[in-house]
Design a protein around this motif. Structure first.
Motif, mmCIF file in Angstrom:
data_model
loop_
_atom_site.group_PDB
_atom_site.id
_atom_site.type_symbol
_atom_site.label_atom_id
_atom_site.label_comp_id
_atom_site.label_asym_id
_atom_site.label_seq_id
_atom_site.Cartn_x
_atom_site.Cartn_y
_atom_site.Cartn_z
ATOM 1 N N VAL A 59 0.846 -1.195 0.000
ATOM 2 C CA VAL A 59 0.000 0.000 0.000
ATOM 3 C C VAL A 59 0.880 1.242 0.000
ATOM 4 C CG1 VAL A 59 -1.933 -1.128 1.191
ATOM 5 C CG2 VAL A 59 -0.159 0.038 2.528
ATOM 6 N N PRO A 60 0.326 2.381 -0.421
ATOM 7 C CA PRO A 60 1.071 3.633 -0.318
ATOM 8 C C PRO A 60 1.293 3.999 1.155
ATOM 9 C CG PRO A 60 -0.903 3.898 -1.694
ATOM 10 C CD PRO A 60 -0.972 2.545 -1.068
ATOM 11 N N GLU A 61 2.316 4.790 1.409
ATOM 12 C CA GLU A 61 2.686 5.163 2.775
ATOM 13 C C GLU A 61 1.504 5.691 3.577
ATOM 14 O OE1 GLU A 61 4.907 5.361 6.043
ATOM 15 O OE2 GLU A 61 5.768 4.675 4.167
ATOM 16 N N GLN A 62 0.655 6.522 2.993
ATOM 17 C CA GLN A 62 -0.452 7.112 3.742
ATOM 18 C C GLN A 62 -1.508 6.087 4.149
ATOM 19 O OE1 GLN A 62 0.355 7.877 0.594
ATOM 20 N NE2 GLN A 62 -1.445 7.966 -0.716
ATOM 21 N N GLU A 63 -1.530 4.920 3.534
ATOM 22 C CA GLU A 63 -2.481 3.864 3.898
ATOM 23 C C GLU A 63 -1.855 2.807 4.811
ATOM 24 O OE1 GLU A 63 -4.468 2.076 0.536
ATOM 25 O OE2 GLU A 63 -4.556 4.011 -0.493
ATOM 26 N N PHE A 64 -0.563 2.927 5.048
ATOM 27 C CA PHE A 64 0.138 1.900 5.816
ATOM 28 C C PHE A 64 -0.146 2.024 7.308
ATOM 29 C CE2 PHE A 64 3.666 0.337 8.322
ATOM 30 C CZ PHE A 64 3.730 -0.967 7.868
ATOM 31 N N HIS A 65 -0.357 0.902 7.969
ATOM 32 C CA HIS A 65 -0.387 0.812 9.430
ATOM 33 C C HIS A 65 0.050 -0.591 9.812
ATOM 34 C CE1 HIS A 65 -4.022 -1.692 9.651
ATOM 35 N NE2 HIS A 65 -4.461 -0.956 8.646
ATOM 36 N N THR A 66 0.592 -0.726 11.001
ATOM 37 C CA THR A 66 1.083 -2.032 11.428
ATOM 38 C C THR A 66 -0.038 -2.859 12.052
ATOM 39 O OG1 THR A 66 1.797 -1.157 13.557
ATOM 40 C CG2 THR A 66 3.444 -1.219 11.797
ATOM 41 N N SER A 67 0.181 -4.172 12.060
ATOM 42 C CA SER A 67 -0.758 -5.141 12.617
ATOM 43 C C SER A 67 -0.006 -6.111 13.522
ATOM 44 C CB SER A 67 -1.422 -5.937 11.493
ATOM 45 O OG SER A 67 -2.139 -5.102 10.622
ATOM 46 N N HIS A 68 -0.752 -7.003 14.132
ATOM 47 C CA HIS A 68 -0.163 -8.059 14.951
ATOM 48 C C HIS A 68 -0.900 -9.365 14.685
ATOM 49 C CE1 HIS A 68 1.435 -10.310 18.358
ATOM 50 N NE2 HIS A 68 0.205 -10.717 18.552
ATOM 51 N N PHE A 69 -0.149 -10.461 14.629
ATOM 52 C CA PHE A 69 -0.741 -11.788 14.619
ATOM 53 C C PHE A 69 0.267 -12.785 15.159
ATOM 54 C CE2 PHE A 69 1.120 -11.414 10.415
ATOM 55 C CZ PHE A 69 1.673 -12.657 10.170
ATOM 56 N N ALA A 70 -0.229 -13.958 15.567
ATOM 57 C CA ALA A 70 0.611 -14.979 16.190
ATOM 58 C C ALA A 70 0.521 -16.295 15.428
ATOM 59 C CB ALA A 70 0.189 -15.197 17.639
ATOM 60 N N PHE A 71 1.661 -16.995 15.382
ATOM 61 C CA PHE A 71 1.729 -18.359 14.856
ATOM 62 C C PHE A 71 1.731 -19.313 16.038
ATOM 63 C CE2 PHE A 71 4.208 -15.800 11.795
ATOM 64 C CZ PHE A 71 3.580 -16.123 10.609
ATOM 65 N N LYS A 72 0.802 -20.245 16.095
ATOM 66 C CA LYS A 72 0.786 -21.253 17.149
ATOM 67 C C LYS A 72 1.804 -22.335 16.799
ATOM 68 C CE LYS A 72 -2.233 -24.661 19.262
ATOM 69 N NZ LYS A 72 -3.552 -25.294 19.125
ATOM 70 N N ILE A 73 2.708 -22.617 17.746
ATOM 71 C CA ILE A 73 3.734 -23.638 17.531
ATOM 72 C C ILE A 73 3.782 -24.556 18.752
ATOM 73 C CG2 ILE A 73 5.060 -22.162 15.970
ATOM 74 C CD1 ILE A 73 7.032 -21.617 18.254
ATOM 75 N N GLY A 74 4.566 -25.625 18.653
ATOM 76 C CA GLY A 74 4.682 -26.592 19.731
ATOM 77 C C GLY A 74 5.723 -26.198 20.775
ATOM 78 N N TYR A 75 5.756 -26.967 21.850
ATOM 79 C CA TYR A 75 6.628 -26.657 22.982
ATOM 80 C C TYR A 75 8.109 -26.701 22.608
ATOM 81 C CZ TYR A 75 8.484 -26.550 27.684
ATOM 82 O OH TYR A 75 9.170 -26.191 28.803
ATOM 83 N N GLU A 76 8.543 -27.734 21.925
ATOM 84 C CA GLU A 76 9.957 -27.805 21.541
ATOM 85 C C GLU A 76 10.309 -26.679 20.570
ATOM 86 O OE1 GLU A 76 12.442 -29.563 22.892
ATOM 87 O OE2 GLU A 76 10.891 -30.221 24.290
ATOM 88 N N GLU A 77 9.366 -26.322 19.722
ATOM 89 C CA GLU A 77 9.601 -25.223 18.782
ATOM 90 C C GLU A 77 9.761 -23.889 19.518
ATOM 91 O OE1 GLU A 77 7.245 -26.462 14.771
ATOM 92 O OE2 GLU A 77 6.047 -26.281 16.604
ATOM 93 N N ILE A 78 8.924 -23.632 20.518
ATOM 94 C CA ILE A 78 9.045 -22.360 21.236
ATOM 95 C C ILE A 78 10.357 -22.316 22.011
ATOM 96 C CG2 ILE A 78 7.831 -22.915 23.403
ATOM 97 C CD1 ILE A 78 7.372 -19.631 21.499
ATOM 98 N N LYS A 79 10.796 -23.455 22.525
ATOM 99 C CA LYS A 79 12.069 -23.505 23.259
ATOM 100 C C LYS A 79 13.239 -23.131 22.348
ATOM 101 C CE LYS A 79 12.907 -25.739 26.725
ATOM 102 N NZ LYS A 79 13.243 -25.367 28.090
ATOM 103 N N ASN A 80 13.133 -23.443 21.070
ATOM 104 C CA ASN A 80 14.210 -23.191 20.114
ATOM 105 C C ASN A 80 13.936 -21.994 19.197
ATOM 106 O OD1 ASN A 80 15.796 -25.505 20.874
ATOM 107 N ND2 ASN A 80 14.187 -26.733 19.939
ATOM 108 N N ALA A 81 12.816 -21.301 19.396
ATOM 109 C CA ALA A 81 12.389 -20.244 18.472
ATOM 110 C C ALA A 81 13.371 -19.080 18.412
ATOM 111 C CB ALA A 81 11.001 -19.746 18.850
#
Length: 149
Positions: A59-81
């Motif tokens: 998008v053009p700069e004037q339409e830009f805004h940031t967002s947030h989202f999360a990826f669900k992962i497993g326990y061993e993955e979060i330990k090594n993320a």
């Protein structure tokens, strides 16, 4: 009727090619691009079921805004993320007053979390649901502190 699972989410970018390179670095597969609309769609379900999609829109700069989202992962993955991100040149970021020396835990959910940003500053998160609730007065703590309870 209650909402079902989240099928897709969208973020904005200032540069589609840079964003595509970043999300590919995370291991996401391009599902479809529409050059004239400056959008790329990615599948991000690791079981290849095509049940979760991310749309990245330039998008053009004037339409830009940031967002947030999360990826669900497993326990061993979060330990090594943290190390996994660093190997890809992606810096984890501080959240809720804790430096990203390791994943943190939001105790009320409980989830283990590690935050980072894409090249446009969108907030991304690796999130792992933890199996048990533990008694603590803290809202957030490092994962090693949680494990020690």
């Amino acid at each position: 009727m209650m909402p079902g699972t989240l099928y897709e989410t969208h973020v904005k970018t200032r540069n589609l090619e840079v964003a595509v390179d970043f999300y590919k670095k995370l291991g996401m597969d391009i599902a479809y691009t529409i050059e004239e609309r400056r959008v790329a769609f990615f599948w991000f379900d690791k079981n290849q079921k095509k049940e979760q999609m991310l749309g990245v829109w330039e998008v053009p700069e004037q339409e830009f805004h940031t967002s947030h989202f999360a990826f669900k992962i497993g326990y061993e993955e979060i330990k090594n993320a943290r190390e996994w991100l660093l190997e890809k040149g992606i810096e984890p970021r501080a959240a809720f007053g804790l430096e990203p020396t390791e994943p943190m835990v939001q105790t009320w959910t409980p989830t283990a979390n590690l935050y980072f940003r894409d090249p446009d500053g969108n907030s991304l998160e690796f999130l792992c649901l933890l199996p048990e609730g533990k008694k603590t007065d803290k809202d957030v703590m490092l994962l090693s502190e949680w494990e020690a309870l």
